[in-house]
Write a protein that holds these residues in place. Sequence first.
Motif, PDB file in Angstrom:
ATOM      1  N   UNK A 147      32.509 -72.719  36.672  1.00 19.15           N
ATOM      2  CA  UNK A 147      31.499 -73.745  36.950  1.00 19.15           C
ATOM      3  C   UNK A 147      30.644 -73.398  38.167  1.00 19.15           C
ATOM      4  N   UNK A 148      31.156 -72.532  39.024  1.00 20.17           N
ATOM      5  CA  UNK A 148      30.408 -72.161  40.226  1.00 20.17           C
ATOM      6  C   UNK A 148      29.228 -71.242  39.908  1.00 20.17           C
ATOM      7  N   UNK A 149      29.338 -70.471  38.846  1.00 24.47           N
ATOM      8  CA  UNK A 149      28.328 -69.446  38.560  1.00 24.47           C
ATOM      9  C   UNK A 149      26.942 -70.037  38.328  1.00 24.47           C
ATOM     10  N   UNK A 150      26.772 -71.064  37.469  1.00 18.57           N
ATOM     11  CA  UNK A 150      25.416 -71.588  37.256  1.00 18.57           C
ATOM     12  C   UNK A 150      24.849 -72.360  38.441  1.00 18.57           C
ATOM     13  N   UNK A 151      25.674 -72.638  39.448  1.00 21.63           N
ATOM     14  CA  UNK A 151      25.135 -73.265  40.658  1.00 21.63           C
ATOM     15  C   UNK A 151      24.218 -72.306  41.412  1.00 21.63           C
ATOM     16  N   UNK A 152      24.419 -70.998  41.189  1.00 24.77           N
ATOM     17  CA  UNK A 152      23.610 -69.985  41.861  1.00 24.77           C
ATOM     18  C   UNK A 152      22.757 -69.161  40.911  1.00 24.77           C
ATOM     19  N   UNK A 153      23.224 -68.991  39.672  1.00 23.16           N
ATOM     20  CA  UNK A 153      22.565 -68.074  38.746  1.00 23.16           C
ATOM     21  C   UNK A 153      22.394 -68.717  37.381  1.00 23.16           C
ATOM     22  N   UNK A 154      21.167 -68.746  36.889  1.00 28.24           N
ATOM     23  CA  UNK A 154      20.914 -69.218  35.526  1.00 28.24           C
ATOM     24  C   UNK A 154      21.135 -68.039  34.582  1.00 28.24           C
ATOM     25  N   UNK A 155      22.154 -68.129  33.758  1.00 31.58           N
ATOM     26  CA  UNK A 155      22.543 -67.010  32.906  1.00 31.58           C
ATOM     27  C   UNK A 155      21.703 -66.945  31.637  1.00 31.58           C
ATOM     28  N   UNK A 156      21.364 -65.713  31.252  1.00 36.19           N
ATOM     29  CA  UNK A 156      20.736 -65.466  29.957  1.00 36.19           C
ATOM     30  C   UNK A 156      21.769 -65.112  28.898  1.00 36.19           C
ATOM     31  N   UNK A 157      22.947 -64.646  29.336  1.00 37.49           N
ATOM     32  CA  UNK A 157      23.990 -64.236  28.407  1.00 37.49           C
ATOM     33  C   UNK A 157      25.338 -64.257  29.111  1.00 37.49           C
ATOM     34  N   UNK A 158      26.364 -64.732  28.381  1.00 41.36           N
ATOM     35  CA  UNK A 158      27.746 -64.644  28.861  1.00 41.36           C
ATOM     36  C   UNK A 158      28.536 -63.749  27.907  1.00 41.36           C
ATOM     37  N   UNK A 159      29.273 -62.800  28.467  1.00 34.79           N
ATOM     38  CA  UNK A 159      30.118 -61.898  27.674  1.00 34.79           C
ATOM     39  C   UNK A 159      31.561 -62.296  27.949  1.00 34.79           C
ATOM     40  N   UNK A 160      32.212 -62.864  26.918  1.00 32.88           N
ATOM     41  CA  UNK A 160      33.489 -63.528  27.113  1.00 32.88           C
ATOM     42  C   UNK A 160      34.571 -62.955  26.199  1.00 32.88           C
ATOM     43  N   UNK A 161      35.804 -62.818  26.703  1.00 33.37           N
ATOM     44  CA  UNK A 161      36.912 -62.412  25.832  1.00 33.37           C
ATOM     45  C   UNK A 161      37.268 -63.556  24.893  1.00 33.37           C
TER      46      UNK A 161
END
Length: 225
Positions: A147-161
Amino acid sequence: MKITCYGHASLGIQIEDTHILVDPFITGNPIASSIDINTLKADYILITHAHQDHILDVEAIAKRTGAVLISNFEIISHFEKLGLEGHPMNHGGTWDFEFGSVKYVNAIHTSSFPDGSYGGQPGGFVIEGEHKNIYIAGDTALTYDMKLIPLQTKLDLAILPIGDNFTMGIDDAIIASDFLACDKVVGYHYDTFGYIEIDHEVAKKKFFEKDKDLMLLDIGEAIEL
């Protein structure tokens, strides 16, 4: 930004003229037998953790290409003793490279080298380059830290296991995409061996029903952002 699948958790990322490999485990993966590691370009190699199915081809590729390794302190120290060049990081740290910025973020997993020695704490990477932002989760359970990641970075893609058993599975990956505020997902770390085989159609349907796009790339297949 171009992203190529090399099987399991192995990826190629091209940002302008810079070539990046992630967790190269190719020669030991029968599914990836069509990929010749001697043809792969690498200016940098990102390593999420020390398990063999993520580091098997690091040494061979780095010695041939002169690639700079990026990982945690313990992994970089290990490979520097083998004569390779590395850039050590740790959780929460960010560094600006020629291709863009890399942040080393938390992952919930284990990390040890094939001989059992300590591989530091596992991690993932947030990469910002060429006006595109991606998150490579590495091997991880679902964690509230996402949840912390989008507080700083708007993602275009997530690569998830998504293979389950050793990492989170499909249902947890859907929740992860909510935490990340990113509905465009490339799944990885699945089908390599029996414990992590998945039903592709079921996986895609579950994401589709949540208005999300799950991409399951073939070996050698690439997408561009």
